[in-house]
Design a protein around this motif. Structure first.
Motif, PDB file in Angstrom:
ATOM      1  N   ILE A   5       2.973   6.004  -2.787  1.00 31.19           N
ATOM      2  CA  ILE A   5       4.109   6.824  -3.228  1.00 31.19           C
ATOM      3  C   ILE A   5       4.100   6.952  -4.748  1.00 31.19           C
ATOM      4  CG2 ILE A   5       6.626   6.843  -3.425  1.00 31.19           C
ATOM      5  CD1 ILE A   5       6.712   5.679  -0.585  1.00 31.19           C
ATOM      6  N   SER A   6       3.799   5.876  -5.459  1.00 35.87           N
ATOM      7  CA  SER A   6       3.749   5.930  -6.921  1.00 35.87           C
ATOM      8  C   SER A   6       2.662   6.878  -7.410  1.00 35.87           C
ATOM      9  CB  SER A   6       3.493   4.539  -7.488  1.00 35.87           C
ATOM     10  OG  SER A   6       4.512   3.665  -7.105  1.00 35.87           O
ATOM     11  N   VAL A   7       1.517   6.835  -6.777  1.00 33.03           N
ATOM     12  CA  VAL A   7       0.410   7.717  -7.171  1.00 33.03           C
ATOM     13  C   VAL A   7       0.765   9.176  -6.916  1.00 33.03           C
ATOM     14  CG1 VAL A   7      -1.959   8.375  -6.601  1.00 33.03           C
ATOM     15  CG2 VAL A   7      -1.386   5.982  -6.938  1.00 33.03           C
ATOM     16  N   VAL A   8       1.365   9.455  -5.773  1.00 36.30           N
ATOM     17  CA  VAL A   8       1.731  10.837  -5.440  1.00 36.30           C
ATOM     18  C   VAL A   8       2.791  11.358  -6.402  1.00 36.30           C
ATOM     19  CG1 VAL A   8       2.847  12.265  -3.686  1.00 36.30           C
ATOM     20  CG2 VAL A   8       1.031  10.689  -3.033  1.00 36.30           C
ATOM     21  N   ALA A  10       0.829  -1.210   0.000  1.00 37.00           N
ATOM     22  CA  ALA A  10       0.000   0.000   0.000  1.00 37.00           C
ATOM     23  C   ALA A  10       0.862   1.258   0.000  1.00 37.00           C
ATOM     24  CB  ALA A  10      -0.926  -0.005   1.208  1.00 37.00           C
ATOM     25  N   ILE A  11       1.948   1.243   0.759  1.00 38.62           N
ATOM     26  CA  ILE A  11       2.836   2.412   0.806  1.00 38.62           C
ATOM     27  C   ILE A  11       3.496   2.629  -0.548  1.00 38.62           C
ATOM     28  CG2 ILE A  11       4.985   3.278   1.812  1.00 38.62           C
ATOM     29  CD1 ILE A  11       4.066   2.056   4.467  1.00 38.62           C
ATOM     30  N   VAL A  12       3.940   1.559  -1.194  1.00 36.76           N
ATOM     31  CA  VAL A  12       4.567   1.687  -2.508  1.00 36.76           C
ATOM     32  C   VAL A  12       3.569   2.234  -3.526  1.00 36.76           C
ATOM     33  CG1 VAL A  12       5.519   0.336  -4.423  1.00 36.76           C
ATOM     34  CG2 VAL A  12       6.306  -0.075  -2.092  1.00 36.76           C
ATOM     35  N   ILE A  13       2.347   1.751  -3.503  1.00 38.08           N
ATOM     36  CA  ILE A  13       1.328   2.240  -4.426  1.00 38.08           C
ATOM     37  C   ILE A  13       1.015   3.706  -4.155  1.00 38.08           C
ATOM     38  CG2 ILE A  13      -1.109   2.015  -5.065  1.00 38.08           C
ATOM     39  CD1 ILE A  13      -0.758  -1.012  -4.700  1.00 38.08           C
ATOM     40  N   LEU A  27       2.402  14.480  -9.057  1.00 39.61           N
ATOM     41  CA  LEU A  27       3.331  15.615  -9.103  1.00 39.61           C
ATOM     42  C   LEU A  27       3.924  15.794 -10.492  1.00 39.61           C
ATOM     43  CD1 LEU A  27       5.208  15.226  -5.708  1.00 39.61           C
ATOM     44  CD2 LEU A  27       3.636  17.042  -6.356  1.00 39.61           C
ATOM     45  N   ARG A  28       4.257  14.702 -11.133  1.00 40.40           N
ATOM     46  CA  ARG A  28       4.817  14.780 -12.484  1.00 40.40           C
ATOM     47  C   ARG A  28       3.786  15.355 -13.458  1.00 40.40           C
ATOM     48  NH1 ARG A  28       7.407   9.485 -14.365  1.00 40.40           N
ATOM     49  NH2 ARG A  28       9.024  10.223 -12.959  1.00 40.40           N
ATOM     50  N   LEU A  29       2.554  14.899 -13.362  1.00 40.22           N
ATOM     51  CA  LEU A  29       1.515  15.420 -14.246  1.00 40.22           C
ATOM     52  C   LEU A  29       1.234  16.897 -13.980  1.00 40.22           C
ATOM     53  CD1 LEU A  29      -1.061  12.502 -14.408  1.00 40.22           C
ATOM     54  CD2 LEU A  29       0.374  13.369 -16.244  1.00 40.22           C
ATOM     55  N   ALA A  30       1.230  17.293 -12.714  1.00 42.11           N
ATOM     56  CA  ALA A  30       1.015  18.706 -12.389  1.00 42.11           C
ATOM     57  C   ALA A  30       2.136  19.566 -12.957  1.00 42.11           C
ATOM     58  CB  ALA A  30       0.918  18.881 -10.878  1.00 42.11           C
TER      59      ALA A  30
END
Length: 73
Positions: free
Chosen positions: A37-40, A32-35, A44-47
């Motif tokens: 972090i990946s989503v965040v 869950a933590i890895v997922i 950020l990259r998309l923003a």
């Protein structure tokens, strides 16, 4: 022939037993933590890309297209 099959079967059984006895595993919280972090990081990259295209690329592109078609003919 039968001996070789028995030897292979014993080898596979021993290998399976070692794999099943292995206590190292990845828990649900780690996943869950890895997922998360990946989503965040993806957000950020998309923003950043959205800000870059909105403030830098599109206005420059618009002005270049206007200059290209603004000819006195």
């Amino acid at each position: 022939m039968k001996n070789s099959i028995k030897i292979k079967a014993k080898g596979l059984y021993a290998k399976k037993s070692c794999i099943l006895a292995d206590k190292r595993d990845e828990g649900y919280i780690d996943t869950a933590i890895v997922i998360l972090i990946s989503v965040v990081l993806g957000a950020l990259r998309l923003a950043g890309l959205y800000a870059l295209f909105g403030d830098v690329v599109l206005p420059e592109l618009t002005s270049r297209i206007n200059e290209m078609f603004n000819y006195a003919g």
